[in-house]
Design an enzyme around this catalytic site. Structure first.
Site, PDB file in Angstrom:
ATOM      1  N   ASN A 147       2.590  51.855  16.609  1.00  0.00           N
ATOM      2  CA  ASN A 147       3.304  51.890  15.334  1.00  0.00           C
ATOM      3  C   ASN A 147       3.016  50.554  14.664  1.00  0.00           C
ATOM      4  OD1 ASN A 147       4.935  51.993  13.108  1.00  0.00           O
ATOM      5  ND2 ASN A 147       6.773  52.663  14.220  1.00  0.00           N
ATOM      6  N   HIS A 199       4.790  56.995  13.759  1.00  0.00           N
ATOM      7  CA  HIS A 199       5.744  56.482  12.777  1.00  0.00           C
ATOM      8  C   HIS A 199       7.078  57.182  12.970  1.00  0.00           C
ATOM      9  CE1 HIS A 199       2.629  54.319  10.741  1.00  0.00           C
ATOM     10  NE2 HIS A 199       1.881  55.403  10.833  1.00  0.00           N
ATOM     11  N   TYR A 254      15.410  54.817   9.639  1.00  0.00           N
ATOM     12  CA  TYR A 254      14.819  54.515  10.951  1.00  0.00           C
ATOM     13  C   TYR A 254      15.733  54.831  12.132  1.00  0.00           C
ATOM     14  CZ  TYR A 254      11.418  52.208   7.964  1.00  0.00           C
ATOM     15  OH  TYR A 254      10.469  51.955   7.004  1.00  0.00           O
ATOM     16  N   ARG A 269      19.230  47.783  10.576  1.00  0.00           N
ATOM     17  CA  ARG A 269      19.266  48.039   9.127  1.00  0.00           C
ATOM     18  C   ARG A 269      18.571  49.352   8.813  1.00  0.00           C
ATOM     19  NH1 ARG A 269      16.947  42.282   8.241  1.00  0.00           N
ATOM     20  NH2 ARG A 269      18.567  41.264   9.454  1.00  0.00           N
ATOM     21  N   GLU A 302      -1.365  57.168  16.737  1.00  0.00           N
ATOM     22  CA  GLU A 302      -0.597  56.531  15.666  1.00  0.00           C
ATOM     23  C   GLU A 302       0.793  57.147  15.620  1.00  0.00           C
ATOM     24  OE1 GLU A 302      -2.448  56.855  11.843  1.00  0.00           O
ATOM     25  OE2 GLU A 302      -0.748  55.914  10.808  1.00  0.00           O
ATOM     26  N   ARG A 305       7.412  59.859   1.811  1.00  0.00           N
ATOM     27  CA  ARG A 305       7.986  58.636   1.236  1.00  0.00           C
ATOM     28  C   ARG A 305       7.132  58.144   0.062  1.00  0.00           C
ATOM     29  NH1 ARG A 305       9.496  54.540   5.856  1.00  0.00           N
ATOM     30  NH2 ARG A 305      10.628  53.633   4.090  1.00  0.00           N
ATOM     31  N   ALA A 321       4.106  48.316   8.492  1.00  0.00           N
ATOM     32  CA  ALA A 321       3.491  48.263   7.156  1.00  0.00           C
ATOM     33  C   ALA A 321       2.000  47.929   7.213  1.00  0.00           C
ATOM     34  CB  ALA A 321       4.233  47.252   6.289  1.00  0.00           C
ATOM     35  N   PRO A 374       5.140  44.890  12.572  1.00  0.00           N
ATOM     36  CA  PRO A 374       6.101  44.064  11.848  1.00  0.00           C
ATOM     37  C   PRO A 374       7.409  44.770  11.505  1.00  0.00           C
ATOM     38  CG  PRO A 374       4.267  44.678  10.432  1.00  0.00           C
ATOM     39  CD  PRO A 374       3.880  45.067  11.836  1.00  0.00           C
ATOM     40  N   ASN A 375       8.476  44.014  11.697  1.00  0.00           N
ATOM     41  CA  ASN A 375       9.854  44.406  11.364  1.00  0.00           C
ATOM     42  C   ASN A 375      10.459  45.437  12.308  1.00  0.00           C
ATOM     43  OD1 ASN A 375      10.138  42.717   8.996  1.00  0.00           O
ATOM     44  ND2 ASN A 375       8.659  44.081   8.035  1.00  0.00           N
TER      45      ASN A 375
END
Ligand code: CA2
Length: 147
Positions: free
Chosen positions: A74, A100, A23, A18, A98, A107, A77, A10-11
């Site tokens: 990835n 990221h 990112y 953004r 995995e 974070r 969330a 997602p996203n």
């Protein structure tokens, strides 16, 4: 030729548009093109998929079995919440790396927990877009060793 899946959650379709301070400026299309080119250079066919929907990601993991040798995932969330993705990986018994973009351990504390990590062969985080190529190399090496 071996074949692997790069699956984004997602996203991540918003990459490069953004929050570049977290990112980066690379778009999802750029990342996908980089993954395909990286795979080609290593004799591996790379297919890329993205979905904002948890069930669609579960379906993609199920469908990967028998088609791909492994997955770079990835999960966005959903990494921190999804028992469904954890179970999907377990049920297919496929090698999953995995990935990221950001260092999730540097974070917010809610990002420190990963539901994917216990069922992944390993994790790469914090290297931005280049992490996808590192994850592909790790997966390709793992798949090669497993033969
Ligand atoms: O660092 C990563 O790759 C993450 O998986 C990205 C997820 C986040 O929830 C994870 O904790 C870590 C968020 C992806 C959101 O991507 C955006 C990209 C551009 C603009 C807004 C969001």
């Amino acid at each position: 030729m071996s074949s692997v899946l790069v699956l984004n959650g997602p996203n991540l379709n918003l990459l490069g548009t953004r929050q570049p301070e977290i990112y980066g400026h690379t778009t999802l299309s750029d990342v996908e093109a980089m993954c395909v080119a990286h795979g080609e250079a290593r004799g591996t066919l790379v297919t890329c998929r993205q979905s904002n929907h948890e069930g669609a990601l579960v379906d993609a993991i199920h469908a990967a079995k028998g088609t791909f040798a492994g997955i770079v995932l990835n999960a966005g969330a959903y990494t921190h919440t999804s028992i469904a993705l954890h179970d999907a990986i377990l049920s297919t018994e496929m090698p999953v790396v995995e990935l990221h973009l950001s260092n999730i351990h540097a974070r917010e504390t809610f990002r420190h927990k990963s539901m994917i990590a216990p069922v992944a062969i390993g994790m790469i985080c914090g290297f931005g877009a280049i992490g996808y190529t590192l994850a592909l190399d790790a997966l390709i090496a793992h798949v090669g060793e497993a033969k």
